[in-house]
Design an enzyme around this catalytic site. Structure first.
Site, PDB file in Angstrom:
ATOM      1  N   GLY A 130       0.758  -1.245   0.000  1.00 38.62           N
ATOM      2  CA  GLY A 130       0.000   0.000   0.000  1.00 38.62           C
ATOM      3  C   GLY A 130       0.781   1.284   0.000  1.00 38.62           C
ATOM      4  CE1 TYR A 142      -9.007   2.053  -9.359  1.00 39.50           C
ATOM      5  CE2 TYR A 142      -7.049   2.265 -10.726  1.00 39.50           C
ATOM      6  CZ  TYR A 142      -7.949   1.481 -10.043  1.00 39.50           C
ATOM      7  OH  TYR A 142      -7.787   0.125 -10.037  1.00 39.50           O
ATOM      8  CB  CYS A 187     -15.677   3.986 -29.672  1.00 37.57           C
ATOM      9  SG  CYS A 187     -14.843   3.684 -31.202  1.00 37.57           S
ATOM     10  N   GLY A 189       3.797  -3.467  -3.819  1.00 38.45           N
ATOM     11  CA  GLY A 189       3.772  -3.604  -5.279  1.00 38.45           C
ATOM     12  C   GLY A 189       4.171  -2.283  -5.916  1.00 38.45           C
ATOM     13  NE  ARG A 194      -3.049   3.360 -11.192  1.00 45.85           N
ATOM     14  CZ  ARG A 194      -2.939   4.526 -10.629  1.00 45.85           C
ATOM     15  NH1 ARG A 194      -2.399   5.532 -11.298  1.00 45.85           N
ATOM     16  NH2 ARG A 194      -3.337   4.718  -9.396  1.00 45.85           N
ATOM     17  CE1 TYR A 249      -1.975  -3.260  -8.531  1.00 42.54           C
ATOM     18  CE2 TYR A 249      -0.846  -1.285  -7.780  1.00 42.54           C
ATOM     19  CZ  TYR A 249      -1.291  -2.570  -7.551  1.00 42.54           C
ATOM     20  OH  TYR A 249      -1.044  -3.164  -6.340  1.00 42.54           O
TER      21      TYR A 249
HETATM   22  N1  LLP Z   1      -1.552  -6.855  -0.652  1.00 42.88           N
HETATM   23  C1  LLP Z   1      -2.883  -6.884  -0.854  1.00 42.88           C
HETATM   24  C2  LLP Z   1      -3.709  -7.782  -0.055  1.00 42.88           C
HETATM   25  C3  LLP Z   1      -3.463  -6.044  -1.830  1.00 42.88           C
HETATM   26  O1  LLP Z   1      -4.776  -6.068  -2.012  1.00 42.88           O
HETATM   27  C4  LLP Z   1      -2.633  -5.181  -2.593  1.00 42.88           C
HETATM   28  C5  LLP Z   1      -3.195  -4.322  -3.633  1.00 42.88           C
HETATM   29  C6  LLP Z   1      -1.238  -5.199  -2.350  1.00 42.88           C
HETATM   30  C7  LLP Z   1      -0.745  -6.035  -1.364  1.00 42.88           C
HETATM   31  C8  LLP Z   1      -0.279  -4.336  -3.097  1.00 42.88           C
HETATM   32  O2  LLP Z   1      -0.518  -2.992  -2.864  1.00 42.88           O
HETATM   33  P1  LLP Z   1       0.473  -1.843  -3.383  1.00 42.88           P
HETATM   34  O3  LLP Z   1       1.746  -1.915  -2.554  1.00 42.88           O
HETATM   35  O4  LLP Z   1       0.746  -2.053  -4.823  1.00 42.88           O
HETATM   36  O5  LLP Z   1      -0.304  -0.604  -3.145  1.00 42.88           O
HETATM   37  N2  LLP Z   1      -5.302  -0.993  -9.505  1.00 42.88           N
HETATM   38  C9  LLP Z   1      -5.164  -0.019  -8.445  1.00 42.88           C
HETATM   39  C10 LLP Z   1      -4.480  -0.597  -7.220  1.00 42.88           C
HETATM   40  C11 LLP Z   1      -5.174  -1.809  -6.663  1.00 42.88           C
HETATM   41  C12 LLP Z   1      -4.477  -2.380  -5.456  1.00 42.88           C
HETATM   42  C13 LLP Z   1      -5.077  -3.679  -5.059  1.00 42.88           C
HETATM   43  N3  LLP Z   1      -4.425  -4.320  -3.942  1.00 42.88           N
HETATM   44  C14 LLP Z   1      -4.415   1.191  -8.989  1.00 42.88           C
HETATM   45  O6  LLP Z   1      -4.113   1.229 -10.176  1.00 42.88           O
HETATM   46  O7  LLP Z   1      -4.169   2.143  -8.256  1.00 42.88           O
END
Ligand code: LLP
Length: 416
Positions: free
Chosen positions: A238, A314, A339, A273, A310, A367
């Protein structure tokens, strides 16, 4: 300085982006190995001698070359599907380091992950717990389990990617957690490994993360009071990145905040991530047309919401840089050929862009490609990984024929 200008030309590491467009065409995702490695190493350095496990969240970018880069550095992995588990294996990663998250794991996925001997199942409901116990028992295996709790903290991020509130589908309410752990202890085919939480993505403040960690720590103390011992505490992923003027905590500060909150007895697990790969990627695109309407000027380019969803999904901001600097700036909306009016990549940006020019959408390493679609029968773009002066083709551009391979005209399907 992995993305930088030299003589008014945009480079990634030692390679001008224009030369990547010449060789691999556009649209194309471009990743910097140096940025990925430096982010991963920043996590490791911040933990120092503290017992920890960094599980890279494969969902952010699961390209085999990227998983390979991280596997070579000794990462563990966080996955949400059997497909991601297979990717980890195909990239040479160790499946036994995997943590499996997600609210809807199927029986087949549980079976596959058990057979692979993954490190931990982050369980999100009683029904999932019962199914996992049954699947493990039927194979004579013992499944390592962490309960994902929902700490009910406001992560202050986009509502689609906030996960730690009571109203979200994720995790088990804190109030039920003790009972659920007692259930785990009652199944001989399950083993308590840890406790997990994840409050959301693109988090730009430390307080909610530390707050969640404190609540989880309290639960762990109560569990210990009943002789239910966890070995690790998983704080999820996160940590946000700066897309424009956000100022998220640095990796060091984030890790320090967690380490100060979690008792030293426990292994700390995190699942980052975006903060590892987000800033490492750009989407390279070519402007096809400049179109003036009475209200707006549009730069219509060959990337679209199909390559990068994105902004449409969002209202996310990605900086746009010219690949070759020059010309007169004007305010434009950068859009694709799809389109829908929702098909925009950036709005009201000052940019010197003429038809034929190359642009780079920045901070697309997380993402980006993984959320690409084939809408409008658009083949997904190529991906390249830059390593110093070397350009490694990480994924070939899809072909139109690949998109309809597996489809059948009437009377053609062979039934099995
Ligand atoms: N662990 C869990 C349980 C998660 O649900 C997620 C992301 C992560 C780790 C990794 O989170 P990060 O460090 O990448 O923030 N598509 C969206 C983001 C969706 C995130 C979903 N879960 C975007 O483009 O912002």
């Amino acid at each position: 300085m992995s993305f930088h200008y030299q003589d008014r030309r945009l480079y990634v590491e030692d390679v001008p982006l224009a030369s990547i467009a010449d060789t691999h065409g556009t649209p194309c995702y471009v990743y910097s190995r140096a940025i990925i490695e430096s982010n991963f190493k920043a996590y490791r350095a911040a933990f120092g001698r503290r017992r920890h496990r960094v599980c890279y969240a494969v969902k952010a970018n699961g390209n085999l070359a990227i998983l390979d880069v991280l596997a070579r550095l000794g990462t563990a992995f966080d996955i949400v599907s059997a497909g991601e588990l297979e990717r980890v294996g195909a990239a040479g990663g160790n499946q036994q380091t995997v943590t499996f998250a997600g609210v809807g794991k199927t029986r087949a996925e549980l079976e596959q992950a058990l057979e692979a001997g993954i490190a931990c199942f982050n369980v999100e409901s009683i029904e999932e717990l019962e199914l996992l116990a049954q699947v493990a028992a039927s194979r004579g295996l013992i499944a390592p389990v962490a309960i994902r709790v929902n700490p009910d903290v406001d992560a202050d991020t986009h509502p689609y990617i906030a996960t730690g509130l009571n109203e979200n589908k994720f995790g088990i309410p804190m109030a039920d957690a003790m009972d659920v752990y007692r259930r785990v202890a009652s199944f001989s085919s399950l083993r308590v490994a840890g406790v997990a939480c994840h409050i959301g993505s693109q988090l730009t403040a430390l307080e909610p993360i530390v707050d969640a960690a404190k609540r989880v720590m309290k639960l762990v103390d109560s569990l210990a009071g009943e002789n239910i011992e966890v070995d690790h505490i998983d704080i999820g992923g996160g940590l946000g990145i700066a897309y424009s003027d956000e100022s998220p905590p640095a990796i060091e500060a984030y890790v320090r905040g967690i380490c100060q909150t979690i008792d030293a007895r426990y292994e700390i697990v995190i699942e980052p991530g975006r903060s590892i790969v987000g800033a490492a990627g750009a989407l390279l695109s070519r402007v096809q047309y400049i179109k003036q309407t009475p209200r707006k000027t549009f730069a219509i380019c060959d990337a679209a919401m199909t390559e990068l969803i994105r902004p449409a999904l969002y209202q996310a901001h990605h900086n746009v840089l010219p690949v070759n600097v020059g010309g007169e700036e004007q305010v434009v909306d950068i859009v694709g050929p799809v389109c829908e009016s929702g098909d925009f990549l950036a709005r009201d940006r000052s940019l010197a862009a003429s038809s034929g020019d190359l642009i780079a959408l920045m901070d697309c390493g997380a993402y980006g490609f993984v959320m690409a679609s084939n809408y409008n029968a658009r083949p997904r773009p190529a991906e390249v990984l830059i390593d110093g002066g070397e350009v490694h083709l990480a994924r070939e551009r899809e072909t139109s024929a690949q998109l309809y391979a597996g489809e059948y005209r009437l009377g053609q399907a062979v039934r099995t």
